[in-house]
Design an enzyme around this catalytic site. Sequence first.
Site, PDB file in Angstrom:
ATOM      1  N   ARG A   1       0.861  -1.175   0.000  1.00 36.62           N
ATOM      2  CA  ARG A   1       0.000   0.000   0.000  1.00 36.62           C
ATOM      3  C   ARG A   1       0.898   1.226   0.000  1.00 36.62           C
ATOM      4  O   ARG A   1       1.941   1.236   0.679  1.00 36.62           O
ATOM      5  CB  ARG A   1      -0.903   0.027   1.245  1.00 36.62           C
ATOM      6  CG  ARG A   1      -2.099  -0.927   1.184  1.00 36.62           C
ATOM      7  CD  ARG A   1      -3.127  -0.506   0.135  1.00 36.62           C
ATOM      8  NE  ARG A   1      -4.304  -1.354   0.113  1.00 36.62           N
ATOM      9  CZ  ARG A   1      -4.465  -2.425  -0.680  1.00 36.62           C
ATOM     10  NH1 ARG A   1      -3.520  -2.770  -1.524  1.00 36.62           N
ATOM     11  NH2 ARG A   1      -5.582  -3.124  -0.624  1.00 36.62           N
TER      12      ARG A   1
ATOM     13  N   GLU B   1      -3.466   7.757  -4.062  1.00 41.10           N
ATOM     14  CA  GLU B   1      -3.972   7.286  -5.366  1.00 41.10           C
ATOM     15  C   GLU B   1      -5.303   7.943  -5.703  1.00 41.10           C
ATOM     16  O   GLU B   1      -6.130   8.093  -4.804  1.00 41.10           O
ATOM     17  CB  GLU B   1      -4.155   5.765  -5.310  1.00 41.10           C
ATOM     18  CG  GLU B   1      -2.831   5.044  -5.385  1.00 41.10           C
ATOM     19  CD  GLU B   1      -2.974   3.541  -5.193  1.00 41.10           C
ATOM     20  OE1 GLU B   1      -4.062   2.994  -5.449  1.00 41.10           O
ATOM     21  OE2 GLU B   1      -1.993   2.935  -4.772  1.00 41.10           O
TER      22      GLU B   1
ATOM     23  N   HIS C   1      -1.314   0.481  -9.778  1.00 39.83           N
ATOM     24  CA  HIS C   1      -1.948  -0.479  -8.851  1.00 39.83           C
ATOM     25  C   HIS C   1      -2.533  -1.681  -9.627  1.00 39.83           C
ATOM     26  O   HIS C   1      -3.746  -1.936  -9.566  1.00 39.83           O
ATOM     27  CB  HIS C   1      -3.028   0.212  -8.010  1.00 39.83           C
ATOM     28  CG  HIS C   1      -3.265  -0.468  -6.687  1.00 39.83           C
ATOM     29  ND1 HIS C   1      -3.572   0.182  -5.536  1.00 39.83           N
ATOM     30  CD2 HIS C   1      -3.227  -1.789  -6.345  1.00 39.83           C
ATOM     31  CE1 HIS C   1      -3.738  -0.677  -4.541  1.00 39.83           C
ATOM     32  NE2 HIS C   1      -3.526  -1.888  -5.012  1.00 39.83           N
TER      33      HIS C   1
HETATM   34  C1  GLV Z   1      -5.059  -4.996  -4.012  1.00 32.73           C
HETATM   35  O1  GLV Z   1      -4.315  -4.101  -3.775  1.00 32.73           O
HETATM   36  C2  GLV Z   1      -5.591  -5.867  -3.005  1.00 32.73           C
HETATM   37  O2  GLV Z   1      -5.467  -5.565  -1.804  1.00 32.73           O
HETATM   38  O3  GLV Z   1      -6.160  -6.896  -3.377  1.00 32.73           O
END
Ligand code: GLV
Length: 327
Positions: A238, A267, A285
């Site tokens: 993250r 983001e 992402h």
């Molecule tokens: C994506 O970032 C997830 O947490 O699945």
Amino acid sequence: MSKPAVVVTHPVLEPAPALLEDACEVRQLPNVYKHPVEKLRQAAEGVQGMLTQLMDEINEEVLSAPGLKCVSNVAVGFDNIDVAAATKHGVLVTNTPGILDDTTADFAFTLLAAAARRLVEADKFIRGGDFKGWAIDMLLGHDIHGATLGLVGFGRIGRGVARRGRAFGMRVLYYDEFPAQPDVERELGVTRTELDQLLEDSDFVSLHVPLTATTRHLIGAPQLARMKKTAVLVNTSRGPVVDEEALAEALAEGQIFAAGLDVFEREPAVHPKLLKLDNVVLAPHIASASVRTRSQMCEVAARNLIAGVSGGRPANLVNPEVLDKRG
Ligand code: GLV
């Protein structure tokens, strides 16, 4: 008997829509990137379940909607949901663990390799018309084989990256507050170290921790200062695990060699300094974004939601104490 009503906050992939249509009365929210919290609260009124994604901030205001039974996140991470508030209001929270581990580990390794060997710079170089012929010192990067890989967080995804590192002939270190079993360490050929030691010894540092109050800015200026000048940082966890301003500074000053980032602090905004640097590979992402994995994530999330609103036990409960309390 009437079907339970559920809200779907963003479009999802088949077979999730078909499964949901079959079992529930589905209300699809308009396709905007980030729904304001008031809209999410309004949407939660009069439904039993919500199928959410990581850009939805599911706070206590939303979770206290009367009759809401289950929030199913189409992601393994659930830092966008106030789980304590959900538990307080008797709302089940579910996620999609186990499905995306290898796909995400593949991508972490892709970023690692691209950053180490300057692949994006090389591509731009050619497209920019700068390739005039082979040169001994052109776009020199750093070797992956024989290097030390440091994994921060050693859950399923971290272990997947460890396997890939070992297959590339890397020495693998990990830091995790919970040490792995000795037989797991032996099987994967990894050694646990403290974080500072890992940062000092690793040529590649890859982050695999969930975002919590403890991991926010786990990698900031002091940690970056410990890393080798030749090191590469990879983040597929993250964004807020890394202090982006400090990272941009470290990359600009050559304090570390490069970074590969799939996630960002705010983001979809990316720190403007990062956008100007050549020694960072940026991805929007997409670490879990393979056709098969994203479709499985949607399916599992839909099944979790259907179970949660129909009085069953969802397979991937984040707060099982809600059901234990219900008895
Ligand atoms: C994506 O970032 C997830 O947490 O699945």
